[in-house]
Design a protein around this motif. Structure first.
Motif, PDB file in Angstrom:
ATOM      1  N   ILE A  60       0.955  30.799  26.897  1.00 36.99           N
ATOM      2  CA  ILE A  60       1.900  29.417  26.639  1.00 36.99           C
ATOM      3  C   ILE A  60       2.783  29.521  25.434  1.00 36.99           C
ATOM      4  N   ARG A  61       3.885  29.200  25.556  1.00 37.86           N
ATOM      5  CA  ARG A  61       4.863  29.131  24.494  1.00 37.86           C
ATOM      6  C   ARG A  61       4.595  27.957  23.868  1.00 37.86           C
ATOM      7  N   PRO A  65       6.953  23.545  14.052  1.00 37.86           N
ATOM      8  CA  PRO A  65       7.954  23.205  13.126  1.00 37.86           C
ATOM      9  C   PRO A  65       7.804  22.668  11.693  1.00 37.86           C
ATOM     10  N   GLN A  66       6.183  22.504  11.736  1.00 37.93           N
ATOM     11  CA  GLN A  66       5.577  22.088  10.178  1.00 37.93           C
ATOM     12  C   GLN A  66       4.296  22.788  10.229  1.00 37.93           C
ATOM     13  N   LYS A  67       3.566  22.889   9.259  1.00 35.78           N
ATOM     14  CA  LYS A  67       2.074  23.468   8.990  1.00 35.78           C
ATOM     15  C   LYS A  67       1.314  22.953  10.120  1.00 35.78           C
ATOM     16  N   LYS A  68       1.185  21.528  10.366  1.00 39.19           N
ATOM     17  CA  LYS A  68       0.074  21.052  11.117  1.00 39.19           C
ATOM     18  C   LYS A  68       0.533  20.435  12.536  1.00 39.19           C
ATOM     19  N   ILE A  69       1.888  20.738  12.683  1.00 41.77           N
ATOM     20  CA  ILE A  69       2.589  20.089  13.861  1.00 41.77           C
ATOM     21  C   ILE A  69       2.819  21.489  14.844  1.00 41.77           C
ATOM     22  N   ILE A  70       2.242  21.230  15.915  1.00 39.95           N
ATOM     23  CA  ILE A  70       2.245  22.330  16.900  1.00 39.95           C
ATOM     24  C   ILE A  70       2.791  21.908  18.376  1.00 39.95           C
ATOM     25  N   LEU A  71       3.883  22.139  18.949  1.00 39.15           N
ATOM     26  CA  LEU A  71       4.304  21.681  20.011  1.00 39.15           C
ATOM     27  C   LEU A  71       4.354  22.647  21.065  1.00 39.15           C
ATOM     28  N   TYR A  72       4.223  22.404  22.327  1.00 39.84           N
ATOM     29  CA  TYR A  72       4.225  23.411  23.467  1.00 39.84           C
ATOM     30  C   TYR A  72       5.308  23.208  24.475  1.00 39.84           C
ATOM     31  N   ASP A  73       5.569  24.192  24.995  1.00 47.31           N
ATOM     32  CA  ASP A  73       6.777  24.222  26.162  1.00 47.31           C
ATOM     33  C   ASP A  73       6.105  23.784  27.147  1.00 47.31           C
ATOM     34  N   ARG A  74       6.712  22.622  27.844  1.00 44.42           N
ATOM     35  CA  ARG A  74       6.408  22.334  29.028  1.00 44.42           C
ATOM     36  C   ARG A  74       6.590  23.215  30.230  1.00 44.42           C
ATOM     37  N   ASP A  75       7.746  24.074  30.091  1.00 40.97           N
ATOM     38  CA  ASP A  75       8.083  24.944  31.157  1.00 40.97           C
ATOM     39  C   ASP A  75       7.080  26.106  31.266  1.00 40.97           C
ATOM     40  N   SER A  76       6.639  26.522  29.990  1.00 40.97           N
ATOM     41  CA  SER A  76       5.599  27.624  29.925  1.00 40.97           C
ATOM     42  C   SER A  76       4.372  27.159  30.577  1.00 40.97           C
ATOM     43  N   ILE A  77       4.061  25.930  30.305  1.00 41.89           N
ATOM     44  CA  ILE A  77       2.552  25.234  30.928  1.00 41.89           C
ATOM     45  C   ILE A  77       2.646  25.345  32.658  1.00 41.89           C
ATOM     46  N   ASP A  78       4.108  24.756  32.988  1.00 42.70           N
ATOM     47  CA  ASP A  78       4.236  24.928  34.489  1.00 42.70           C
ATOM     48  C   ASP A  78       3.913  26.191  35.014  1.00 42.70           C
TER      49      ASP A  78
END
Length: 89
Positions: A60-61, A65-78
């Motif tokens: 998954i993608r 953006p910051q050291k302790k912030i990780i966001l995930y791509d909804r399209d890659s999860i789908d």
């Protein structure tokens, strides 16, 4: 009990307006990048280690953006869920 009467054309116009508003709302509510908790809920996993493994294996993608912030791509999860879907017999 109250009864509301509408002409056929007014009824269908009302239905079209309701449908268009629902489409607008659903388009606005889905963010492209989501937090880890929401990602875990979508994937139905309970541990952060499992999420880390999916991230490390490139399944998954994600964006950091910051050291302790990780966001995930909804399209890659789908996409991941669709790739692992099994057809019934």
């Amino acid at each position: 009990m109250q009864v509301i009467c509408l002409e056929e054309s007014a009824f269908y116009e009302l239905i079209e307006q309701v449908v268009s508003r629902l489409k607008e709302k659903s388009a606005q509510t889905q963010d492209k990048w989501i937090a880890g908790d929401e990602t875990m809920r979508l994937l139905n996993i309970k541990s952060k280690a499992s999420l880390q493994k999916l991230r490390d294996e490139g399944k998954i993608r994600f964006s950091q953006p910051q050291k302790k912030i990780i966001l995930y791509d909804r399209d890659s999860i789908d996409t991941y869920l669709n790739q692992n879907a099994r057809n019934t017999f």
